[in-house]
Scaffold this active site. Structure first.
Site, PDB file in Angstrom:
ATOM      1  N   GLY A   1     -69.134  78.377  79.524  1.00  0.00           N
ATOM      2  CA  GLY A   1     -69.124  79.318  80.638  1.00  0.00           C
ATOM      3  C   GLY A   1     -68.818  80.731  80.161  1.00  0.00           C
ATOM      4  O   GLY A   1     -69.400  81.711  80.653  1.00  0.00           O
ATOM      5  N   THR A   2     -67.921  80.829  79.209  1.00  0.00           N
ATOM      6  CA  THR A   2     -67.547  82.147  78.681  1.00  0.00           C
ATOM      7  C   THR A   2     -68.764  82.855  78.092  1.00  0.00           C
ATOM      8  O   THR A   2     -68.983  84.051  78.345  1.00  0.00           O
ATOM      9  CB  THR A   2     -66.449  81.989  77.598  1.00  0.00           C
ATOM     10  OG1 THR A   2     -65.329  81.336  78.191  1.00  0.00           O
ATOM     11  CG2 THR A   2     -66.035  83.329  77.026  1.00  0.00           C
TER      12      THR A   2
ATOM     13  N   SER B   1     -70.491  75.906  83.480  1.00  0.00           N
ATOM     14  CA  SER B   1     -69.944  75.279  82.272  1.00  0.00           C
ATOM     15  C   SER B   1     -70.005  73.762  82.388  1.00  0.00           C
ATOM     16  O   SER B   1     -69.715  73.206  83.460  1.00  0.00           O
ATOM     17  CB  SER B   1     -68.495  75.739  82.122  1.00  0.00           C
ATOM     18  OG  SER B   1     -67.875  75.030  81.088  1.00  0.00           O
ATOM     19  N   GLY B   2     -70.353  73.087  81.287  1.00  0.00           N
ATOM     20  CA  GLY B   2     -70.517  71.634  81.305  1.00  0.00           C
ATOM     21  C   GLY B   2     -69.236  70.857  81.513  1.00  0.00           C
ATOM     22  O   GLY B   2     -69.209  69.857  82.239  1.00  0.00           O
ATOM     23  N   HIS B   3     -68.148  71.321  80.900  1.00  0.00           N
ATOM     24  CA  HIS B   3     -66.941  70.467  80.902  1.00  0.00           C
ATOM     25  C   HIS B   3     -66.170  70.492  82.213  1.00  0.00           C
ATOM     26  O   HIS B   3     -65.181  69.781  82.362  1.00  0.00           O
ATOM     27  CB  HIS B   3     -66.047  70.788  79.699  1.00  0.00           C
ATOM     28  CG  HIS B   3     -65.342  72.104  79.743  1.00  0.00           C
ATOM     29  ND1 HIS B   3     -64.000  72.194  79.990  1.00  0.00           N
ATOM     30  CD2 HIS B   3     -65.772  73.370  79.559  1.00  0.00           C
ATOM     31  CE1 HIS B   3     -63.642  73.469  79.944  1.00  0.00           C
ATOM     32  NE2 HIS B   3     -64.702  74.202  79.684  1.00  0.00           N
TER      33      HIS B   3
ATOM     34  N   THR C   1     -79.814  77.029  66.998  1.00  0.00           N
ATOM     35  CA  THR C   1     -80.395  75.718  67.292  1.00  0.00           C
ATOM     36  C   THR C   1     -79.751  75.144  68.544  1.00  0.00           C
ATOM     37  O   THR C   1     -78.528  75.157  68.678  1.00  0.00           O
ATOM     38  CB  THR C   1     -80.172  74.767  66.084  1.00  0.00           C
ATOM     39  OG1 THR C   1     -80.794  75.367  64.957  1.00  0.00           O
ATOM     40  CG2 THR C   1     -80.751  73.388  66.344  1.00  0.00           C
TER      41      THR C   1
ATOM     42  N   CYS D   1     -57.036  77.712  81.211  1.00  0.00           N
ATOM     43  CA  CYS D   1     -58.094  78.043  80.250  1.00  0.00           C
ATOM     44  C   CYS D   1     -57.739  79.257  79.428  1.00  0.00           C
ATOM     45  O   CYS D   1     -58.425  79.599  78.492  1.00  0.00           O
ATOM     46  CB  CYS D   1     -59.416  78.323  80.939  1.00  0.00           C
ATOM     47  SG  CYS D   1     -59.543  77.616  82.537  1.00  0.00           S
TER      48      CYS D   1
HETATM   49  N1  PLP Z   1     -65.100  81.149  84.542  1.00  0.00           N
HETATM   50  C1  PLP Z   1     -64.223  80.439  85.260  1.00  0.00           C
HETATM   51  C2  PLP Z   1     -64.054  80.728  86.720  1.00  0.00           C
HETATM   52  C3  PLP Z   1     -63.465  79.421  84.653  1.00  0.00           C
HETATM   53  O1  PLP Z   1     -62.582  78.733  85.374  1.00  0.00           O
HETATM   54  C4  PLP Z   1     -63.652  79.165  83.273  1.00  0.00           C
HETATM   55  C5  PLP Z   1     -62.840  78.149  82.582  1.00  0.00           C
HETATM   56  O2  PLP Z   1     -61.891  77.651  83.104  1.00  0.00           O
HETATM   57  C6  PLP Z   1     -64.614  79.928  82.570  1.00  0.00           C
HETATM   58  C7  PLP Z   1     -65.312  80.918  83.231  1.00  0.00           C
HETATM   59  C8  PLP Z   1     -64.868  79.683  81.120  1.00  0.00           C
HETATM   60  O3  PLP Z   1     -65.611  78.517  80.908  1.00  0.00           O
HETATM   61  P1  PLP Z   1     -65.622  77.811  79.475  1.00  0.00           P
HETATM   62  O4  PLP Z   1     -64.313  77.105  79.335  1.00  0.00           O
HETATM   63  O5  PLP Z   1     -66.785  76.865  79.526  1.00  0.00           O
HETATM   64  O6  PLP Z   1     -65.813  78.885  78.472  1.00  0.00           O
END
Ligand code: PLP
Length: 402
Positions: free
Chosen positions: A71-72, A201-203, A239, A344
């Site tokens: 997600g980041t 984000s997948g996780h 890749t 996170c």
């Molecule tokens: N955006 C939000 C709102 C999140 O809660 C998070 C992770 O908790 C992220 C972005 C980042 O996602 P990732 O952990 O896949 O980098």
């Protein structure tokens, strides 16, 4: 001791179906999708299939899905990519005070690159005011980035309203939504909501870590942030993580199969839990509009559930007199896993942007835990948690300074 995992906004357990496809790709169909032989083509088929499964969940076209590592990265790509591709049009960006660090730290980098940023404030429930958004739009605004569901309190922003408003003022302004916490919990339709870019984000949806995607509306131009072999139409070199991609496709599709029923069930659990917390001495529920009403409204219409209770799966409570880490570890001793603030942010102790923005006092800020459910969460687990809080809190408050 039975484990009660209530930290699903930090990460989720991977669903067996995603593990199965991932392991098949790793052990058997392990080719590089860029290779010209059949092993490569087999691998490419997984990427295409996942793209199509994800596109179906959003009612968008396959080619509008770009895989990222998380997600980041999707947030970085949306913001950096848009800003750099549009810098000649303007240098003004609008976002909110309560975004995830993946957005907040990225806009800070853009400020160092001479962009200007307006941060929208939020009310006590963590919601932006669309009128303030309208006022913030300038001639040189190129991008608005607003999160869908807040990761700390579960506030759900009026995304459709914001999208319509932005486009009514200037259709050229791009609208990015960080949907990492909302995708798979609340149904999203980027076309109807006027969303140009959306991060996932997948996780967080029972897929693995290390995979995410960015929806990019057809026609939106962004600059790459990674350069190299030119994979994914030159937009994201590297890749492809085929096992991760196959797994996120599976997880995304599964979580949407019973989304409405699952959300309804979680809203029921959330309402009951809030009701129990209100019975206890001096425990506050954060960011839930209904929490201050005399009688908690019933669960029913999806729109009303959002208005009353925010997101179905996130509950934030403050327990003045008990530091959040102390409560977290006391619950851990009973096999219950929750988080303090936002997990996170790499375990670092910093003041939460969200909790400060909704106006929590220092004492409440330091005494806040987040309980986040998933489709695997059951009523007994929530009841056990209520019981544990009821036992632990008076005990921990014994020596509270009056
Ligand atoms: N955006 C939000 C709102 C999140 O809660 C998070 C992770 O908790 C992220 C972005 C980042 O996602 P990732 O952990 O896949 O980098």
């Amino acid at each position: 001791m039975k484990e009660i995992y209530l930290d699903n906004s930090a990460t989720t357990r991977v669903c067996p179906e995603a593990v199965e496809v991932m392991s098949r790709v790793m052990l058997e169909d392990y080719g590089n999708p860029s290779s010209m032989h059949c092993k490569g083509m087999d691998a490419e088929r997984y990427v295409k299939e996942a793209r199509s499964l994800i596109a179906d969940t959003l009612k968008v076209s396959d080619k509008e899905i770009l895989f990222t590592s998380c997600g980041t990265e999707a947030d970085n790509m949306a913001l950096m990519g848009c800003a750099r591709a549009n810098r000649r049009k303007g240098r003004h960006i609008i976002t909110t005070m309560i975004e995830h660090p993946a957005v907040l730290r990225t806009v800070e980098q853009l400020i160092r690159e001479d962009f200007e940023v307006t941060y929208l404030n939020v009310d006590k429930n963590g919601l932006i005011d669309p009128d303030m958004l309208k006022e913030a739009i300038r001639e040189d605004t190129i991008l608005v980035s607003i999160m869908h569901v807040n990761n700390e309190i579960g506030a759900v922003q009026p995304i459709a309203e914001a999208g319509a408003l932005i486009k009514s003022v200037d259709p050229e302004i791009l609208f990015h939504v960080d949907a990492v916490q909302g995708y798979g919990k609340i149904r999203l339709n980027p076309k109807k909501m006027n969303i140009d870019l959306m991060s996932v984000s997948g996780h967080k949806i029972h897929g693995p870590k290390g995979i995410g995607f960015l929806y990019i509306r057809d026609g939106v131009k962004i600059s790459p942030i990674l350069y190299g072999g030119g994979q994914q139409n030159l937009l994201r070199s590297g890749t492809e993580n085929v096992p991760g991609i196959a797994a996120i496709g599976k997880a995304a599709s599964l979580i949407h199969e019973h989304l409405e029923e699952d959300a309804l069930r979680l809203y029921g659990l959330k309402k009951d839990f809030i009701g129990e917390m209100r019975e206890l001495d001096e425990i506050f529920v954060n960011g839930v509009p209904a929490a201050t009403e005399e009688n908690l409204p019933g669960i029913g219409d999806p729109e009303e559930n959002i208005r009353n209770y925010g997101a179905p799966h996130i509950i934030s409570i403050s327990v003045p007199g008990v530091r959040s880490e102390v409560l977290l570890h006391a619950l851990e001793e009973k096999g219950i896993f929750v988080s303090s603030g936002s997990a996170c942010a790499a375990r670092k102790k910093s003041v939460s942007d969200t909790l400060s923005a909704i106006g929590l006092s220092k004492e409440r800020l330091d005494a806040t835990i987040r309980i986040s459910m998933s489709v695997y969460t059951v009523k007994e687990e929530m009841d056990e948690t209520v019981k544990a809080i009821r036992e632990i809190v008076p005990f921990l408050r014994r020596y509270r300074a009056k």
